[in-house]
Design a protein around this motif. Structure first.
Motif, PDB file in Angstrom:
ATOM      1  N   ASN A   1       0.829  -1.208   0.000  1.00  0.00           N
ATOM      2  CA  ASN A   1       0.000   0.000   0.000  1.00  0.00           C
ATOM      3  C   ASN A   1       0.861   1.254   0.000  1.00  0.00           C
ATOM      4  O   ASN A   1       0.498   2.279  -0.604  1.00  0.00           O
ATOM      5  N   LEU A   2       2.003   1.193   0.678  1.00  0.00           N
ATOM      6  CA  LEU A   2       2.933   2.316   0.657  1.00  0.00           C
ATOM      7  C   LEU A   2       3.452   2.553  -0.757  1.00  0.00           C
ATOM      8  O   LEU A   2       3.611   3.698  -1.199  1.00  0.00           O
ATOM      9  N   ALA A   3       3.700   1.464  -1.490  1.00  0.00           N
ATOM     10  CA  ALA A   3       4.133   1.592  -2.882  1.00  0.00           C
ATOM     11  C   ALA A   3       3.053   2.274  -3.722  1.00  0.00           C
ATOM     12  O   ALA A   3       3.355   3.102  -4.598  1.00  0.00           O
ATOM     13  N   LEU A   4       1.782   1.945  -3.462  1.00  0.00           N
ATOM     14  CA  LEU A   4       0.687   2.605  -4.177  1.00  0.00           C
ATOM     15  C   LEU A   4       0.652   4.102  -3.863  1.00  0.00           C
ATOM     16  O   LEU A   4       0.410   4.928  -4.741  1.00  0.00           O
ATOM     17  N   ALA A   5       0.907   4.453  -2.594  1.00  0.00           N
ATOM     18  CA  ALA A   5       0.911   5.863  -2.203  1.00  0.00           C
ATOM     19  C   ALA A   5       2.036   6.618  -2.898  1.00  0.00           C
ATOM     20  O   ALA A   5       1.852   7.759  -3.363  1.00  0.00           O
ATOM     21  N   VAL A   6       3.208   6.000  -2.994  1.00  0.00           N
ATOM     22  CA  VAL A   6       4.333   6.620  -3.693  1.00  0.00           C
ATOM     23  C   VAL A   6       3.992   6.809  -5.171  1.00  0.00           C
ATOM     24  O   VAL A   6       4.257   7.863  -5.764  1.00  0.00           O
ATOM     25  N   PHE A   7       3.387   5.784  -5.763  1.00  0.00           N
ATOM     26  CA  PHE A   7       3.012   5.848  -7.175  1.00  0.00           C
ATOM     27  C   PHE A   7       2.025   6.988  -7.417  1.00  0.00           C
ATOM     28  O   PHE A   7       2.112   7.721  -8.407  1.00  0.00           O
ATOM     29  N   SER A   8       1.092   7.169  -6.501  1.00  0.00           N
ATOM     30  CA  SER A   8       0.116   8.256  -6.622  1.00  0.00           C
ATOM     31  C   SER A   8       0.822   9.609  -6.610  1.00  0.00           C
ATOM     32  O   SER A   8       0.505  10.498  -7.409  1.00  0.00           O
ATOM     33  N   GLY A   9       1.769   9.776  -5.697  1.00  0.00           N
ATOM     34  CA  GLY A   9       2.502  11.030  -5.624  1.00  0.00           C
ATOM     35  C   GLY A   9       3.240  11.342  -6.914  1.00  0.00           C
ATOM     36  O   GLY A   9       3.242  12.479  -7.390  1.00  0.00           O
ATOM     37  N   LEU A  10       3.846  10.317  -7.521  1.00  0.00           N
ATOM     38  CA  LEU A  10       4.578  10.515  -8.774  1.00  0.00           C
ATOM     39  C   LEU A  10       3.640  10.872  -9.915  1.00  0.00           C
ATOM     40  O   LEU A  10       3.943  11.751 -10.742  1.00  0.00           O
ATOM     41  N   LEU A  11       2.490  10.202  -9.998  1.00  0.00           N
ATOM     42  CA  LEU A  11       1.524  10.528 -11.049  1.00  0.00           C
ATOM     43  C   LEU A  11       1.069  11.979 -10.953  1.00  0.00           C
ATOM     44  O   LEU A  11       0.934  12.670 -11.971  1.00  0.00           O
ATOM     45  N   LEU A  12       0.849  12.453  -9.735  1.00  0.00           N
ATOM     46  CA  LEU A  12       0.399  13.833  -9.556  1.00  0.00           C
ATOM     47  C   LEU A  12       1.498  14.825  -9.929  1.00  0.00           C
ATOM     48  O   LEU A  12       1.215  15.904 -10.470  1.00  0.00           O
ATOM     49  N   VAL A  13       2.749  14.483  -9.645  1.00  0.00           N
ATOM     50  CA  VAL A  13       3.861  15.346 -10.054  1.00  0.00           C
ATOM     51  C   VAL A  13       3.889  15.490 -11.574  1.00  0.00           C
ATOM     52  O   VAL A  13       4.017  16.590 -12.120  1.00  0.00           O
ATOM     53  N   PHE A  14       3.747  14.375 -12.282  1.00  0.00           N
ATOM     54  CA  PHE A  14       3.811  14.398 -13.741  1.00  0.00           C
ATOM     55  C   PHE A  14       2.604  15.106 -14.370  1.00  0.00           C
ATOM     56  O   PHE A  14       2.661  15.524 -15.522  1.00  0.00           O
ATOM     57  N   ALA A  15       1.528  15.245 -13.612  1.00  0.00           N
ATOM     58  CA  ALA A  15       0.342  15.922 -14.142  1.00  0.00           C
ATOM     59  C   ALA A  15       0.520  17.434 -14.213  1.00  0.00           C
ATOM     60  O   ALA A  15      -0.231  18.116 -14.905  1.00  0.00           O
ATOM     61  N   PHE A  16       1.509  17.969 -13.499  1.00  0.00           N
ATOM     62  CA  PHE A  16       1.729  19.413 -13.421  1.00  0.00           C
ATOM     63  C   PHE A  16       2.939  19.811 -14.265  1.00  0.00           C
ATOM     64  O   PHE A  16       3.783  18.984 -14.591  1.00  0.00           O
ATOM     65  N   PRO A  17       3.045  21.109 -14.608  1.00  0.00           N
ATOM     66  CA  PRO A  17       4.280  21.575 -15.249  1.00  0.00           C
ATOM     67  C   PRO A  17       5.465  21.310 -14.317  1.00  0.00           C
ATOM     68  O   PRO A  17       5.294  21.323 -13.107  1.00  0.00           O
TER      69      PRO A  17
ATOM     70  N   LEU B   1      -3.612   5.809  -4.433  1.00  0.00           N
ATOM     71  CA  LEU B   1      -3.723   6.131  -3.012  1.00  0.00           C
ATOM     72  C   LEU B   1      -5.085   5.712  -2.475  1.00  0.00           C
ATOM     73  O   LEU B   1      -5.182   5.130  -1.376  1.00  0.00           O
ATOM     74  N   ILE B   2      -6.149   5.982  -3.217  1.00  0.00           N
ATOM     75  CA  ILE B   2      -7.487   5.617  -2.756  1.00  0.00           C
ATOM     76  C   ILE B   2      -7.600   4.102  -2.603  1.00  0.00           C
ATOM     77  O   ILE B   2      -8.178   3.606  -1.627  1.00  0.00           O
ATOM     78  N   MET B   3      -7.038   3.336  -3.547  1.00  0.00           N
ATOM     79  CA  MET B   3      -7.059   1.879  -3.428  1.00  0.00           C
ATOM     80  C   MET B   3      -6.299   1.422  -2.181  1.00  0.00           C
ATOM     81  O   MET B   3      -6.756   0.530  -1.450  1.00  0.00           O
ATOM     82  N   ALA B   4      -5.150   2.032  -1.915  1.00  0.00           N
ATOM     83  CA  ALA B   4      -4.379   1.674  -0.720  1.00  0.00           C
ATOM     84  C   ALA B   4      -5.175   1.954   0.545  1.00  0.00           C
ATOM     85  O   ALA B   4      -5.165   1.155   1.493  1.00  0.00           O
ATOM     86  N   LEU B   5      -5.894   3.069   0.574  1.00  0.00           N
ATOM     87  CA  LEU B   5      -6.681   3.421   1.759  1.00  0.00           C
ATOM     88  C   LEU B   5      -7.870   2.491   1.929  1.00  0.00           C
ATOM     89  O   LEU B   5      -8.258   2.161   3.064  1.00  0.00           O
ATOM     90  N   VAL B   6      -8.470   2.068   0.814  1.00  0.00           N
ATOM     91  CA  VAL B   6      -9.584   1.118   0.882  1.00  0.00           C
ATOM     92  C   VAL B   6      -9.107  -0.204   1.468  1.00  0.00           C
ATOM     93  O   VAL B   6      -9.828  -0.875   2.223  1.00  0.00           O
ATOM     94  N   ARG B   7      -7.900  -0.594   1.148  1.00  0.00           N
ATOM     95  CA  ARG B   7      -7.346  -1.840   1.669  1.00  0.00           C
ATOM     96  C   ARG B   7      -6.943  -1.712   3.139  1.00  0.00           C
ATOM     97  O   ARG B   7      -7.086  -2.640   3.922  1.00  0.00           O
ATOM     98  N   GLU B   8      -6.444  -0.540   3.521  1.00  0.00           N
ATOM     99  CA  GLU B   8      -5.967  -0.356   4.895  1.00  0.00           C
ATOM    100  C   GLU B   8      -7.117  -0.156   5.881  1.00  0.00           C
ATOM    101  O   GLU B   8      -7.210  -0.827   6.893  1.00  0.00           O
ATOM    102  N   ARG B   9      -7.943   0.868   5.610  1.00  0.00           N
ATOM    103  CA  ARG B   9      -9.079   1.189   6.480  1.00  0.00           C
ATOM    104  C   ARG B   9      -8.662   1.422   7.932  1.00  0.00           C
ATOM    105  O   ARG B   9      -9.306   0.974   8.861  1.00  0.00           O
TER     106      ARG B   9
END
Length: 446
Positions: free
Chosen positions: A76-92, A107-115
């Motif tokens: 789930n931590l890997a999913l959170a890191v991946f989310s952060g990178l995707l958001l970085v690439f979405a911006f200039p 990130l949302i999938m990781a949170l659904v799994r963690e709860r």
């Protein structure tokens, strides 16, 4: 098999309760017939329904016995890191704006799994710090090159700023995970509201509205027109809903609710784009205005204490404006009047104007506005009036109308940390020794 070794088995014959027991020689020993099916021949009921197994796959809504162990936090931590990178690439400067529509999904999938609140908080904070550090790197450059802050300290301050801003992403994640745990799978669709609320809370608490997710769509005019209804936060909510629908559809892949949420999210996205397209005019309307924005090359390291240098830079800005206005007015076509410039916009803070205190500057701008019959929008330092502190200085936007009079003024409310003020002064001891890069500016009040 020896003759002394016997084998016995039951063979199903005829009715469900009938059976014949034979020995190894094949001779019949006994016949058993009963209307009751033997327990070991009854059709076993499934231990879990399809819905249970589907929920178990994504650790959501229903809790099965083997789910009581801790979830795989590392994945789930890997999913959170991946989310952060995707958001970085979405911006200039990457500007892969389409990634903003799916960037929150991991990130949302990781949170659904963690709860879990605290683990969710950690996951959201991880995503946020990667995102803000990756999109606010320019803070380090500004502090080091223009503020004289040592490079190592500049990086440390940038990470402190990223950690503060990402705490709101962490708060979103913790509350969201807890909501899914307490309320079940339908709570997944609360993500868009909670994410937009966290961005709004961030600007209320810190005054920093940088990089709300909706800003990644700044160069997509059809997408962002819904901001007229709810600001950038509505754009953000629609984008997060698209990512949330993907997660919800995966969790409830074979149930109607999964298809329902995916369909609703798709319709909202399409309708928002169609609405934006409908607002784009095919021709100039009766209320259109023509604006001229000027951006001359002005050195930051110039000698601004030298009045001759100041006048030279002002003249460069004014002359660029004059040349363009005159070229538009002299256009030899029937539409020349429609091309007349109505508003001239000069850029923010390349020249340190002091409109209220500089008599010569006021006369120059007044004569320019009157001669060309234009409104002039420009940036200037503002100073206190009435009973305000004599030490206060504002970062102001001023409008001068075609008669040469100042008609309105806005004193900036949301100041830039470390640029226009230094946060946590009086709280963290060493912070008091760090100067604001531009000036210690006072926030406006309305």
């Amino acid at each position: 098999m020896s003759s002394k070794e016997h084998c016995r088995f039951a063979a199903v014959a005829g009715s469900p309760g009938a059976g014949i027991v034979v020995d190894s020689s094949g001779s019949s020993i006994a016949v058993h017939e009963s209307p009751i099916t033997p327990p070991h021949l009854e059709e076993a009921a499934p231990a879990y329904s399809r819905k249970d197994l589907l929920a178990a796959r994504y650790r959501v809504a229903r809790v099965l016995p083997y789910q009581q162990a801790s979830p795989p936090f590392i994945s789930n931590l890997a999913l959170a890191v991946f989310s952060g990178l995707l958001l970085v690439f979405a911006f200039p400067d990457w500007n892969l704006w389409s990634l903003g529509w799916v960037g929150t999904a991991p990130l949302i999938m990781a949170l659904v799994r963690e709860r879990r609140f605290w683990r969710g908080l950690a996951l959201g904070w991880t995503t946020g710090i990667i995102f803000f550090a990756g999109t606010s790197y320019w803070v380090t450059y500004s502090m080091h090159h223009y503020g004289g802050v040592p490079l190592g300290l500049s990086y440390a301050l940038m990470m402190v700023l990223a950690a503060i801003l990402s705490s709101f992403t962490g708060l979103f994640a913790g509350v969201f995970g807890l909501a899914v745990k307490r309320l079940g799978g339908w709570a997944i669709i609360s993500a868009p509201i909670l994410w937009a609320a966290s961005e709004y809370a961030r600007i209320l608490v810190t005054g920093v509205g940088w990089n709300a997710l909706g800003y990644s769509q700044a160069f997509q005019p059809a997408v962002i027109q819904v901001s007229s209804w709810g600001g950038v936060y509505l754009v953000t909510a629609i984008m997060v809903f698209a990512a949330t629908a993907l997660v919800f559809g995966m969790v409830y892949l074979e149930l109607r609710r999964g298809l329902l949420v995916l369909t609703v999210a798709g319709l909202i996205a399409v309708l928002s784009v169609l609405y934006g397209e409908s607002l784009r005019p095919t021709a100039e309307g009766p209320h259109s205005i023509n604006a001229l924005a000027v951006q001359p090359v002005i050195p930051i390291e110039g000698d601004w204490e030298d009045r001759r240098f100041f006048d030279q830079m002002f003249e460069r800005q004014r002359d660029m404006s004059t040349q363009t206005i005159q070229s538009q007015a002299s256009a030899n076509d029937v539409a020349a009047e429609q091309k007349k410039i109505d508003v001239v916009i000069w850029p923010e803070s390349p020249i340190n104007f002091q409109y209220d205190r500089d008599t010569q500057l006021r006369k120059e701008i007044e004569s320019f506005a009157i001669e060309y019959k234009v409104y002039v929008l420009f940036n200037s330092w503002g100073f206190p009036q009435n009973n305000e502190s004599a030490d206060a200085v504002y970062n102001s936007a001023i409008v001068v109308d075609p008669s040469g009079q100042k008609t309105s003024e806005y004193d900036k409310l949301a100041l830039v940390p470390f640029g226009e003020y230094v946060p946590a002064r009086g709280i963290i001891p060493f912070i008091d020794r760090i100067p604001a890069l531009v000036a210690d500016v006072t926030a406006g009040s309305k």
